[in-house]
Scaffold this active site. Structure first.
Site, PDB file in Angstrom:
ATOM      1  CB  CYS A 243       1.842  -3.243  -2.985  1.00  0.00           C
ATOM      2  SG  CYS A 243       2.430  -2.312  -1.569  1.00  0.00           S
ATOM      3  CG  HIS A 328      -1.829  -5.010   0.173  1.00  0.00           C
ATOM      4  ND1 HIS A 328      -1.186  -5.995  -0.538  1.00  0.00           N
ATOM      5  CD2 HIS A 328      -0.871  -4.149   0.571  1.00  0.00           C
ATOM      6  CE1 HIS A 328       0.113  -5.753  -0.552  1.00  0.00           C
ATOM      7  NE2 HIS A 328       0.328  -4.632   0.116  1.00  0.00           N
ATOM      8  CD  GLU A 330      -3.774  -8.248  -1.039  1.00  0.00           C
ATOM      9  OE1 GLU A 330      -4.103  -7.443  -1.933  1.00  0.00           O
ATOM     10  OE2 GLU A 330      -2.764  -8.090  -0.333  1.00  0.00           O
TER      11      GLU A 330
HETATM   12  N1  LIG Z   1       3.683  -4.609  -0.123  1.00  0.00           N
HETATM   13  C1  LIG Z   1       4.487  -4.226  -1.107  1.00  0.00           C
HETATM   14  O1  LIG Z   1       4.403  -4.675  -2.251  1.00  0.00           O
HETATM   15  C2  LIG Z   1       5.570  -3.255  -0.744  1.00  0.00           C
HETATM   16  C3  LIG Z   1       6.226  -2.586  -1.918  1.00  0.00           C
HETATM   17  C4  LIG Z   1       7.596  -2.013  -1.605  1.00  0.00           C
HETATM   18  N2  LIG Z   1       8.496  -3.042  -1.178  1.00  0.00           N
HETATM   19  C5  LIG Z   1       7.482  -0.942  -0.545  1.00  0.00           C
HETATM   20  O2  LIG Z   1       7.870  -1.159   0.587  1.00  0.00           O
HETATM   21  O3  LIG Z   1       6.986   0.128  -0.819  1.00  0.00           O
END
Ligand SMILES: NC(=O)CC[C@H](N)C(=O)O
Length: 360
Positions: A243, A328, A330
């Site tokens: 992410c 994600h 996980e």
């Molecule tokens: N879950 C995250 O790592 C989000 C990454 C970043 N803050 C976004 O909103 O795209």
């Protein structure tokens, strides 16, 4: 108590405040989450720092809040909006109702809101600033910077060590979710969680077998000043980015990122692995994306793609052992089918161990 949600575009929605807290006024960027379950993980995921989350599933809170599903030590959202918040809960392992839990941290839970109408506003006009207040009249001031949260507020200040395994993964903590740590430990890794701005030399001294760049809040470009350091680290050790970690990998290696209209937040985003042609259902929470044309001329290739809107969902490096996911693996909250990627990460570490010279 009657309270109101005000949006930056002037729309106002009435609701009932289920928490006792908040005579005060709460401001944050409003974003919507579409999963049917997983509210506990959402509340405690540091990537949601300072955001107001609106849940599209109409009944939230029915299984309570338990001791096992926290993604960090406290909730990070600024406020929570639901259609119907359940203040009693049915699950025998639950410790609090969602209202009790949010009250403990002085975070408002606004219920009986026409969530469908609010989400239509966000889908048409994008994520925007919003306010929860007891005042029926209120003018929401747009955010000047678009940066609601800084990684420094959620990252660890000291190195923390977990697990006993043979392979040592250093996780750079931009606001990591506990499930990422658990997934690494379950693969038999020893993990050192280090502050987000730890320098290359200090990381090298920890003798990592691999690096994990974690998720985290805000615009990845807020960390532009660290990209040189991040580049050095990820081009020196096998790396997996998740992410925000994915976005930073792209930026560090010459790509670009941009803000999406309203992002992806939910537990059923379909992602295709272009390497295997396999489609996975994935758990997601992001507002920014890697801008695909910007990857031209870099050594990064798109490995994963969102089947709904074709956005970039993950990258791999042409030569170096680096891969990333915007989603994600996980998988908390959400389907666990991508969790195999942690196994791939370990495989990559094993394949490259003893080949450090290849980096020289
Ligand atoms: N879950 C995250 O790592 C989000 C990454 C970043 N803050 C976004 O909103 O795209």
């Amino acid at each position: 108590m009657k309270s109101y949600l005000h949006l930056e575009n002037g729309s106002v929605f009435e609701g009932e405040l289920l928490t006792k807290s908040t005579e005060k006024t709460i401001t944050g960027e409003i974003v919507f989450f579409t999963g049917m379950t997983g509210y506990q993980e959402v509340l405690t995921d540091p990537s949601y720092k300072d955001q107001i989350v609106i849940f599209t599933y109409p009944l939230i809170g029915n299984y309570g809040i338990n001791e096992h599903d926290f993604e960090s030590k406290k909730p990070h959202v600024a406020g929570v909006i639901v259609y119907e918040g359940n203040m009693s809960h049915s699950h025998y392992q639950a410790k609090y109702s969602i209202g009790e839990y949010l009250d403990k941290w002085n975070i408002p839970l606004l219920s009986h809101v026409d969530t469908r109408a609010v989400v239509k506003n966000i889908r048409q006009e994008g994520s925007m600033q919003a306010v929860i207040t007891a005042d029926e009249k209120y003018t929401v001031v747009p955010s000047l910077t678009g940066l609601s949260a800084h990684v420094a507020e959620v990252s660890t200040k000291v190195v923390e060590k977990f697990g006993e395994g043979g392979k040592h993964v250093v996780m750079m903590d931009f606001g990591y979710k506990k499930s990422i740590l658990d997934s690494l430990v379950a693969q038999g890794c020893r993990v050192s969680v280090v502050p987000f701005d730890t320098e290359f030399e200090q990381i090298k001294d920890l003798k990592p077998d691999g690096i994990l760049l974690s998720n985290g809040p805000g615009d990845p470009k807020q960390l532009e000043y660290l990209l040189g350091n991040i580049k050095k680290i990820i081009t020196s050790f096998p790396t997996m980015g998740i992410c925000l970690g994915h976005q930073l990998t792209a930026l560090a290696l010459g790509g670009n990122t941009k803000k999406m209209l309203f992002g992806h937040r939910g537990a059923n985003q379909p992602v295709v692995d272009l390497k295997t042609k396999q489609v996975y259902m994935s758990s997601q929470n992001h507002s920014y994306e890697v801008d695909e044309p910007s990857l031209q001329g870099t050594s990064l290739q798109v490995r994963f793609r969102n089947v709904n809107d074709n956005t970039v969902e993950g990258l791999m490096h042409e030569d170096l052992p680096i891969f990333t996911t915007q989603y994600h693996p996980e998988a908390n909250p959400g389907p666990i089918e991508s969790s195999l990627l942690f196994k791939d990460f370990l495989q990559m570490i094993n394949d490259y161990s003893g080949r450090e010279k290849a980096y020289a």
